[in-house]
Design an enzyme around this catalytic site. Structure first.
Site, PDB file in Angstrom:
ATOM      1  CB  SER A 145       5.885   4.597  12.806  1.00  0.00           C
ATOM      2  OG  SER A 145       4.149   4.595  13.220  1.00  0.00           O
ATOM      3  CG  HIS A 146       3.049   1.515   7.541  1.00  0.00           C
ATOM      4  ND1 HIS A 146       3.100   1.379   6.066  1.00  0.00           N
ATOM      5  CD2 HIS A 146       1.855   0.451   7.801  1.00  0.00           C
ATOM      6  CE1 HIS A 146       1.984   0.686   5.674  1.00  0.00           C
ATOM      7  NE2 HIS A 146       1.360   0.292   6.667  1.00  0.00           N
ATOM      8  CG  MET A 147       1.687   0.408  12.299  1.00  0.00           C
ATOM      9  SD  MET A 147       0.467  -0.459  11.357  1.00  0.00           S
ATOM     10  CE  MET A 147      -0.485  -1.538  12.438  1.00  0.00           C
TER      11      MET A 147
ATOM     12  NE  ARG B  31      -3.029   1.691   6.065  1.00  0.00           N
ATOM     13  CZ  ARG B  31      -4.230   2.251   5.592  1.00  0.00           C
ATOM     14  NH1 ARG B  31      -4.264   3.710   5.132  1.00  0.00           N
ATOM     15  NH2 ARG B  31      -5.401   1.188   5.528  1.00  0.00           N
TER      16      ARG B  31
END
Length: 773
Positions: free
Chosen positions: A729-731, A734
């Site tokens: 996922s993006h999170m 990041r």
């Protein structure tokens, strides 16, 4: 005989006389005032009555009533030795815990301490939030009688059973439910909170109190029986063989593939759900897979909605990860293999591409494919799978003519089209229609392609770690060297004036598809107060030895690129994924703004519009009938608002493997995705409850790993926990880039415990989360 719920001790004393399907321990109860006057007599009575260790328990008028349970508000003292001194000390402890709220009718009671406890817990005879008709059994098998109520159990389990379901595979669950039904009848109350324990083969009731109904959304009157019967039949049909789909059956999950739980949540309102289907999961997802060399699943929707809960049809998802040139019989065998693996390893439902599916080529895949020999795959079949994955991957990673390069070019076209439409003289409805159409063709379609490339990039990085070329620290430093939108946002916030900053980033929302979620330009101070400017970006360089090893792996594996080309692909695809999402969400955010603007003209607020199906708006572009637009909208909103009550009331598992799972299931103690090798001990902030507090250095809990929460990274958070979200996922990415210890997709059961904690330790290297206080 009917009883009325009263104090804890009196309720148990009366229940003991008439209950048939459970036991209640003997007790001695007395008022606090009586004990203060004649403690020596009461102590003598206790010693005479019992011949084993005891538990001294509270029974206050300020607990277990219809207004408040005050659960855990007063002390109990367990394992008290049967002597007057120890008993007096324990009783005084309980009395002291009443504090200033001490009432003349407050009591204390004493019972034998249970021995040989094999299972203990709490059963709610309705959902505690909605009062919907479910038995929710939270239990522990460690031998403790307090681990569930105190929330400190290491292996707590939760079983959820629809009240009208009567097939029980676990004898103890059956016994608990039978006893619960008896209690409901005795107290003429369907909303009970019952503590229980099994010891020496017997079921004991330890406490019965009412579930407080005040301030609850009461959905107990909704008849879920017929809805579940229809869903059962629907699942039967969807599980049947299909002439155009490989696989003998299907499985449904809320987190695989395009992960609706992460993006729109497990109970989205109609506008968010219909927009997600329109922009991604009805058609666009399949066009992208077909374009990138996978099987053609066009015309098959990926997402199915069960009473408003979005599920991915995993059989269709697995089909879509098969290279289109792979032999049909091998492909069929492979899909069934994936389905069997997921059925056996349901905890991998949120990471199917990392743990179940082979959707691309990467270093070391040949060794992993070898394990399929034990599942009936021949050497030739395995070689064919490997070859087709290699061919498919080579076409994608080509950093001159790869599919992702063309998709990044398409995204640039979307920026021009945004300006053309927004500044045109088109009506609001026409603008909404064309923003959606352009968003699909030049936004979500290329985004899906670049996201696929980014997944392959991450697989290559992970495989370099597995092959010993990179350390985990190297991988994270490389990721942190990538220039992403999030880093640009942080830097721009520092140097751009507010007006210029919002012109660039103002369209972003934490809930990308949610009209109720405020844009950055609508809540600037909320999102960016206490803003931290510090950003750390590594200038990572591969060593000459690493470059040599990567080059050797590239040659040995038949990849048609060099080291520079591969690293350019990895960098461009990961950066491009964030960038393309940033661009297309501007279209989506404007659609939501236009819907709000159009609704205002009709006297509809956005809380109403959240229930509007996007198709009702799109239909207005090419359809005119005699009805007033406001009447069309209000009818749809009213209908969907009523339907949403069923969505709120229904309780479904995160993974549906068999039809009966919709009636009875156990919440998975999901294997979370731990990010970085870092560790942090810090105060916990549940952002759903405290969205305006300072988050600097704190561990932040958010329900889903929605990229719209990116603003959090500008606030120097210390750690992150999400209920939903996957390893890719993006999170997750990041957090890896910024070195933030994170637990992504810990699941409902563990998340509910973490948000109740005051201080947690997240030890990502050891894959542990410890509740400190």
């Amino acid at each position: 005989m009917k009883l009325k719920l009263s104090s804890k001790s009196h309720t148990l004393e009366q229940l003991a006389k008439i209950i048939s399907f459970a036991d209640v321990l003997p007790m001695l109860r007395f008022k606090v005032s009586e004990y203060l006057d004649s403690s020596h007599l009461i102590l003598e009575d206790i010693v005479a009555k019992f011949d084993q260790n005891l538990i001294v328990r509270s029974s206050s008028v300020n607990e277990d009533n219809n207004i408040t349970s005050n659960a855990g508000g007063f002390d109990s003292v367990a394992n008290v030795k049967r002597n007057k001194e120890e008993l007096d000390k324990a009783i005084q402890t309980v009395i002291k815990s009443y504090g200033k709220s001490l009432n003349k009718n407050d009591e204390v009671f004493v019972q034998p301490m249970l021995k040989n406890v094999s299972m203990s817990g709490v059963v709610f005879t309705s959902d505690i939030d909605t009062l919907a008709p479910y038995y929710i059994i939270n239990y522990d098998e460690s031998g403790s009688t307090s681990s569930v109520t105190q929330g400190d159990g290491k292996n707590l389990k939760t079983t959820i059973v629809f009240k009208n379901y009567n097939k029980y595979t676990d004898k103890r669950v059956k016994q608990i439910i039978i006893a619960s039904k008896e209690c409901e009848k005795i107290f003429n109350n369907n909303f009970l909170d019952i503590e229980f324990a099994f010891a020496n083969g017997k079921l004991y009731i330890l406490q019965v109190r009412a579930i407080v109904q005040q301030n609850k959304t009461d959905l107990s009157g909704i008849d879920l029986d017929e809805s579940l019967k229809k869903l059962y039949k629907k699942l039967k049909k969807l599980n049947a063989p299909h002439p155009k789909i490989l696989g003998n059956k299907s499985i449904f999950g809320v987190m695989p593939d395009w992960n609706p739980a992460e993006i729109i949540g497990v109970k989205p309102k109609r506008l968010a759900l219909s927009l997600y289907k329109e922009l991604v999961t009805d058609e666009i997802w399949a066009y992208q897979r077909d374009n990138y060399g996978y099987r053609n699943l066009r015309s098959f929707p990926l997402l199915v909605s069960f009473l408003g809960v979005p599920y991915i049809d995993i059989r269709i998802s697995f089909n879509s990860f098969i290279p289109k040139k792979l032999n049909e019989s091998i492909a069929s065998k492979l899909v069934n293999y994936y389905l069997e693996e997921l059925s056996k390893n349901s905890n991998h439902h949120d990471k199917i591409e990392f743990e179940i599916v082979y959707s691309c080529y990467y270093f070391g895949i040949a060794k992993k494919l070898e394990s399929m020999k034990t599942r009936g795959f021949s050497d030739n079949e395995i070689k064919r799978i490997e070859f087709e994955l290699l061919e498919l991957t080579n076409k994608i990673i080509d950093n001159k003519n790869g599919f992702y390069k063309k998709d990044l070019e398409k995204v640039e076209l979307l920026k021009e089209k945004y300006s053309d439409i927004v500044h045109s003289s088109l009506s609001t409805i026409d603008k909404i229609y064309w923003l959606i159409e352009d968003c699909k063709r030049y936004g979500t379609l290329p985004f899906a392609g670049v996201a696929r490339a980014a997944f392959i990039a991450v697989q290559f990085l992970n495989s370099l770690v597995d092959e010993g070329v990179l350390s985990l620290e190297d991988k994270n430093k490389f990721l942190n060297s990538i220039e992403t939108i999030s880093k640009k946002l942080t830097n721009d916030k520092q140097f751009l004036a507010k007006e210029k900053f919002l012109k660039k980033y103002g369209h972003l929302r934490p809930g990308t598809y949610d009209i109720s979620s405020l844009r950055y330009d609508e809540a600037y101070d909320k999102y960016f107060s206490n803003f931290e400017y510090e950003t750390i970006q590594d200038n990572f360089q591969f060593t000459s030895i690493q470059i040599e090893k990567i080059e050797q792996l590239i040659v040995e594996n038949g990849l048609r690129c060099n080291v520079d080309g591969m690293m350019a692909f990895i960098k461009e695809s990961i950066e491009g994924r964030e960038y393309s999402k940033f661009i297309f969400t501007k279209h989506l955010s404007k659609v939501l703004s236009y819907i709000e603007e159009f609704g205002e003209k009709l006297g509809l607020i956005k809380e109403d519009l959240a229930y509007l199906d996007i198709q009702k708006l799109k239909n207005l572009y090419a359809t005119l009938d005699h009805r007033d637009v406001k009447d069309i909208f209000e009818a749809d909103i009213t209908k969907n608002r009523e339907y949403y009550k069923y969505t709120q009331a229904i309780k479904l598992p995160t993974l549906i493997i068999n039809e009966d799972d919709i009636y009875s299931f156990e919440l998975n103690v999901e294997e979370a995705n731990f990010v970085t090798l870092g560790s942090i001990s810090e105060k916990v902030i549940d952002l759903d409850l405290n969205d305006s507090v300072a988050v600097n250095g704190k561990i932040i809990c958010i329900k889903s790993a929605d990229p719209g929460y990116d603003y959090l990274f500008s606030k120097n958070i210390g750690g992150l926990i999400t209920c939903y979200g996957g390893a890719n996922s993006h999170m997750a990415i990041r957090c890896a880039e910024l070195g933030i210890p994170a637990v992504i997709g810990c699941g409902e059961s563990m998340y509910s415990k973490y948000i109740k904690a005051n201080v947690l330790t997240v030890d990502a290297a050891n894959k542990q989360v410890r509740i400190i206080s």
